[in-house]
Design an enzyme around this catalytic site. Structure first.
Site, PDB file in Angstrom:
ATOM      1  N   CYS A   1       9.554-100.897 -48.494  1.00  0.00           N
ATOM      2  CA  CYS A   1      10.194-102.214 -48.349  1.00  0.00           C
ATOM      3  C   CYS A   1      10.101-102.972 -49.664  1.00  0.00           C
ATOM      4  O   CYS A   1      10.707-102.578 -50.645  1.00  0.00           O
ATOM      5  CB  CYS A   1       9.560-102.974 -47.181  1.00  0.00           C
ATOM      6  SG  CYS A   1      10.610-104.286 -46.534  1.00  0.00           S
TER       7      CYS A   1
ATOM      8  N   HIS B   1       9.571 -98.682 -42.440  1.00  0.00           N
ATOM      9  CA  HIS B   1       8.120 -98.827 -42.519  1.00  0.00           C
ATOM     10  C   HIS B   1       7.360 -97.717 -41.781  1.00  0.00           C
ATOM     11  O   HIS B   1       7.018 -97.889 -40.616  1.00  0.00           O
ATOM     12  CB  HIS B   1       7.695-100.163 -41.898  1.00  0.00           C
ATOM     13  CG  HIS B   1       8.066-101.363 -42.708  1.00  0.00           C
ATOM     14  ND1 HIS B   1       7.257-101.875 -43.689  1.00  0.00           N
ATOM     15  CD2 HIS B   1       9.154-102.159 -42.672  1.00  0.00           C
ATOM     16  CE1 HIS B   1       7.832-102.936 -44.232  1.00  0.00           C
ATOM     17  NE2 HIS B   1       8.986-103.137 -43.631  1.00  0.00           N
TER      18      HIS B   1
ATOM     19  N   GLU C   1       4.311 -97.055 -42.196  1.00  0.00           N
ATOM     20  CA  GLU C   1       2.950 -97.561 -41.939  1.00  0.00           C
ATOM     21  C   GLU C   1       2.877 -98.438 -40.698  1.00  0.00           C
ATOM     22  O   GLU C   1       1.804 -98.788 -40.245  1.00  0.00           O
ATOM     23  CB  GLU C   1       2.434 -98.295 -43.189  1.00  0.00           C
ATOM     24  CG  GLU C   1       2.786 -99.758 -43.311  1.00  0.00           C
ATOM     25  CD  GLU C   1       4.243-100.047 -43.688  1.00  0.00           C
ATOM     26  OE1 GLU C   1       5.092 -99.130 -43.599  1.00  0.00           O
ATOM     27  OE2 GLU C   1       4.548-101.204 -44.045  1.00  0.00           O
TER      28      GLU C   1
END
Lengths: 224, 733
Positions: free
Chosen positions: A86, A194, A196
């Site tokens: 990002c 994302h 994560e």
């Protein structure tokens, strides 16, 4: 192995990265303040999402001048694994470590949702747990994720197999629905989705571990 | 001074009171300080005598109303910090900054208490988006909230949005923030220690937002546009730095007291902290870092520049503070000290420019008990003859219209602009009965919701407000959380009007009764009065923000249908109530009738039952039945589970009323076939009626009433209308 999560003023997915590594992978991880000039003790460097310096100018445009970015460049040259997610992806493009640029989303609005991502290249150290053509679900949360490259660079990206992920559907206007790219050398990955944020079944999605786990697998094997 | 106090919003009597306090005429700076501190926004002068009826005590309450935010004990040395606040007036004239700074302000209230903010919610009210101005307001309020919350990295996990004509000129923007703090690290705004230095940290002080608190305490009119400079400008990046710097500072032992500089800026933070601690404070304005030159004492004291905090520090620790703020690139300037005489003394160029007793600005603020009167139209709007409402022929169309009405349709267009996942703790994301945010390192989670049906409150403020509390609590129970605390935002018109005061009083009494029955204390809140546009008041809108505790996050429940062949059960009783319903509004254009009745004891039993069923793992889904009645709840569970349903109802009610009645204290649950008997038995033991009405099946919604097919529609068709409505409305010309 030891992960570094770089913290710029305004980073806010630093926590997400930290816990994905610690709890999702069970690996060692540390926050590293952006003033740090030496990253040699880390095996993997993560540039997290957020709004570095508020992103008031252009996403990532100021963060690229942070002292830590020189160290990131050095480690990249050494072949260390670097992943920008990002805002981290935006910073890597601004720093010239990855080609292209990220513009405001086509619809001009911030978009937060979980979307389908198609794996384009399963031979990178970040994607060995995936198969080419495989569809995974990952959260996106960005206002400036509209990836742009000129035709010449796009051709090069294709020739070198540098396009790693595409959105299944056109989400934000990105050229050829590109969601993530890797450098020519194959050790620096940037992506808007994302991984994560998808590490814990309690949150309903663990597809991010395909990517983060691949990093671990390939480090054990000795890196690039 | 030619009656300048009137321009500042003070009455002649209030001005006289200031003179008697000071024993002299106030100067302009002092007058400005009184005008903001005695405004409704800061002093609650019209609402305080009523607010004392709210229950604020409970075994979990660590901090009730009166501080920057309320604090509740959740065990394991952890506490939840919560507060809601309005930013209605600024948002009406400058929606983007108005909404953004509303979010920024409420976040500061939470981390001021020493807590890490973990979630945001927004309760929004707009007019019908069929004109450009309303669309502009919606577009920009949502963008303002999004840009601030997304940038600072606190997930916006929930809230509620309604569209009613009454909010057209005066939209409501209520922002709620929730944080987590270790119990022994809670910070308060109680100034102590004579000689201790006072520091201002964070952003510089400029001319923005001067008089914002007074502006917030007046009705909106055509001239309000001129008040645009009263609206503050937000800088979420600055606040992110301030947040991290403050939390880092709290790890040291340097802080004695801290308060956010929100409404009324330096004035309120200094006099409130001094007043709570029974001390005085001396402030040297030449030491305040300014954004622009030539600012007068009046401007500096009243500036509402955002992203600032006032901190009382232990003597000798100034450098430690400066070091931390320097790391984050922020100002930290010593501007004064604590004194023993109880005065706020303001110095500029070596001269005293204001000197007033701290308590006179806070505790001595006037309080008004206003006259009240039942509105003349009140009885009239409650009248509804059900025979006048002819049941429509095509119930498929009715169902589509109801579930795609603005108030029931998916709010995805709004919440997909908010980062609701950042920090990776959001277990239940927006669009469900309540949001759930886990607490890493524990098994616990917090469930959060905001609720208020203004239409019910308009028809009957006492009952409508009870329902607002009941529904908030019910929503939390639906996900398996035990309600533990309320923060309320009371949005009303001008209390100087008898009818409005009557609404306010009855609403507060309603909230008090419900909170007492459920034993949920009110720990913080905000009152927003004068919500009128060109003399027309909004619907009374007492927004209830509520937090619930989940001891074991693995045991939560959600509303989506899970498995084919699961049995659908309705808990509670349908009393055939369509007064004030979405059905009546959407299909007949009527806002009238008695709102649904509420029996708080029955409600409590339903909530306890659902909590027990979830805790024992006996049900697969649970969903509150509210606006749009059983039919809407059914469609929502079906859409989110991507599974259809086959329903057969036996009833003495008319089919349309059976489907769309909004009777309270009901829930829609699904149960595996082998567990149905046990669930029915437990429901019976809790004295809650339970009725098997159908099964989860296929890809259609099929409803028979008394053996006759009333509804038969593909889920896909319903989903398209439900999901797309608001986007369509916002994008069409």
């Amino acid at each position: 192995m030891k992960f570094a999560v770089i913290v710029f003023p305004g980073s806010n997915c630093d926590v997400d990265c930290y816990y994905a590594v610690k709890d999702g992978l069970g690996e060692e991880v540390e926050y590293v303040w952006h003033q740090e000039k030496n990253l040699s003790k880390y095996d993997v460097i993560m540039l997290p999402g957020g709004f570095s310096y508020g992103d008031y100018l252009r996403a990532g445009a100021i963060a690229r001048f942070s002292p830590v970015m020189e160290a990131v460049r050095e480690e990249a040259e050494k072949g260390k694994f670097i992943i920008g997610i990002c805002n981290g992806f935006q910073i890597l493009t601004e720093a010239g470590l990855l080609p292209g640029a990220l513009r405001k989303n086509e619809g001009l609005k911030f978009i937060c949702k979980t979307v389908s991502i198609i794996v384009e290249n399963d031979e990178t150290p970040f994607t060995t747990r995936l198969k080419k053509g495989q569809e995974i679900l990952l959260p996106i949360a960005h206002g400036e994720g509209n990836y742009y490259v000129d035709d010449k660079t796009l051709k090069e990206l294709k020739e070198n197999n540098q396009i790693v992920f595409r959105y299944k559907e056109n989400i934000n206007g990105s050229v050829e629905r590109i969601a993530g790219v890797i450098n020519k050398k194959g050790n620096v990955l940037g992506m808007m989705p994302h991984p994560e944020r998808a590490y814990d079944s309690l949150l309903g999605n663990t597809d991010g571990l395909y990517i983060l786990g691949s990093i671990v697998d390939n480090f054990v094997k000795g890196g690039v | 001074m030619n009656k300048i106090w009137r321009e500042l919003g003070l009455t002649d009597e209030e001005y006289e009171k200031i003179i008697s306090i000071l024993g002299r005429e106030p100067n302009i700076t002092e007058l400005g300080m009184y005008s903001v501190m005695w405004s409704e926004h800061c002093s609650y002068k019209n609402s305080k005598p009523l607010l004392k009826y709210l229950p604020t005590k409970g075994e979990r309450v660590i901090q009730g109303p009166g501080e920057n935010a309320g604090v509740l004990d959740i065990g394991d040395n952890l506490a939840v910090v919560m507060k809601i606040e309005s930013h209605n007036h600024p948002s009406a004239i400058e929606p983007y900054q108005g909404a953004a700074t509303g979010v920024g302000g409420i976040i500061r209230d939470i981390f001021t208490m020493g807590a890490r903010p973990i979630a945001l919610l927004d309760s929004l009210r707009f007019g019908i988006p069929d004109d450009k101005r309303t669309k502009y307001l919606i577009e920009n309020v949502v963008a303002g909230i999004a840009d601030y919350g997304n940038c600072i990295g606190i997930p916006t996990v929930g809230g509620d949005t309604y569209f009613e004509e009454s909010y057209k000129g005066n939209p409501l923007v209520n922002a709620m923030c929730v944080g987590i703090v270790e119990k022994d690290k809670i910070k308060k705004g109680i100034a102590k220690g004579i000689g201790n230095p006072v520091m201002v940290v964070g952003a510089t002080t400029g001319r923005d937002g001067i008089g914002g608190a007074s502006f917030a305490s007046q009705e909106l009119s055509e001239e309000s546009e001129e008040k645009r400079p009263s609206v503050q400008v937000g800088d979420p990046f600055m606040e992110k730095l301030l947040l991290e710097a403050c939390l880092e500072l709290f790890e040291t032992d340097a802080v004695v007291a801290i308060q956010d500089m929100g409404a009324a800026g330096l004035t309120s933070s200094s006099c409130e902290m001094a007043s709570r601690g029974g001390v005085g404070m001396e402030i040297d304005l030449d030491k305040v870092p300014l954004r622009e030159e030539g600012m007068t004492p009046y401007e500096i004291m009243l500036s509402e520049s955002q992203e600032r905090m006032l901190v009382v520090v232990k003597k000798g620790k100034e450098e430690d503070v400066q070091k931390i703020f320097k790391k984050w690139g922020l100002n930290a300037a010593t501007i004064g000290k604590i004194t023993d005489d109880g005065m706020i003394r303001v110095i500029k160029d070596g001269k005293i420019v204001a000197e007033v007793p701290a308590k006179s600005l806070t505790e001595d603020a006037p309080q008004y008990v206003r006259e009240e009167e039942v509105p003349k139209w009140q009885e009239e709007v409650k009248k509804l003859d059900i025979n006048e409402v002819k049941p429509p022929e095509d119930m498929n169309k009715v169902l589509k219209d109801v579930i795609s009405s603005l108030n029931i349709a998916s709010k995805e267009w709004i919440y997909s602009q908010y980062d609701y996942m950042v920090r990776t703790d959001t277990v239940i994301t927006p669009g469900m009965d309540a949001a759930v945010v886990r607490i890493k390192g524990t098994r616990k989670a917090i469930a959060l919701t905001t609720d208020c049906n203004g239409r019910y409150c308009y028809l009957d403020p006492y009952i409508g407000s009870q329902i607002a509390v009941a529904e908030a609590a019910r929503n939390l129970c639906m996900v398996g959380a035990k309600p533990i605390g309320v923060t309320d935002c009371l949005n009303f018109g001008n209390p100087e009007k008898k009818e409005i005061y009557w609404q306010l009083k009855n609403s507060i009494f309603g909230i008090a009764k419900a909170c007492e029955t459920f034993q949920i204390p009110v720990v913080s809140g905000n009152v927003s009065l004068y919500n009128e546009n060109e003399g027309e008041a909004i619907y009374p809108t007492p927004v209830i923000g509520m937090a619930g505790l989940i001891e074991d996050v693995s045991k939560i429940c959600t509303m989506d249908f899970k498995k084919e062949r699961d049995v659908i059960i309705i808990l509670g009783e349908n009393k055939g109530e369509i007064g004030g319903s979405e059905y009546l509004k959407v299909c007949f254009g009527m806002v009238k009738g008695q709102p649904p009745q509420i029996d708080l004891e029955k409600e409590k039993r339903l909530q306890e039952l659902v909590l027990k069923l979830i805790d024992e793992g006996l049900i697969n889904s649970s969903h509150d039945i509210s606006e749009g009645g059983f039919a809407a709840a059914l469609v929502e569970s079906a859409i989110s589970g991507k599974k259809g349903a086959k329903i057969s109802l036996q009833t003495s009610l008319r089919a349309d009323i059976e489907l769309f009645s909004e009777s309270q204290s009901r829930a829609l649950i699904t149960v595996s076939p082998e567990k149905v008997d046990e669930v029915l038995k437990i429901a019976y033991e809790h004295q809650v009626p339970a009725q098997k009405v159908g099964v989860v099946e296929g890809k259609d919604i099929v409803i028979d009433v008394n053996g006759k097919r009333i509804i038969d529609l593909p889920l896909e068709v319903l989903e398209e209308s439900w999901r797309g409505r608001i986007k369509w409305e916002m994008e069409r010309n």
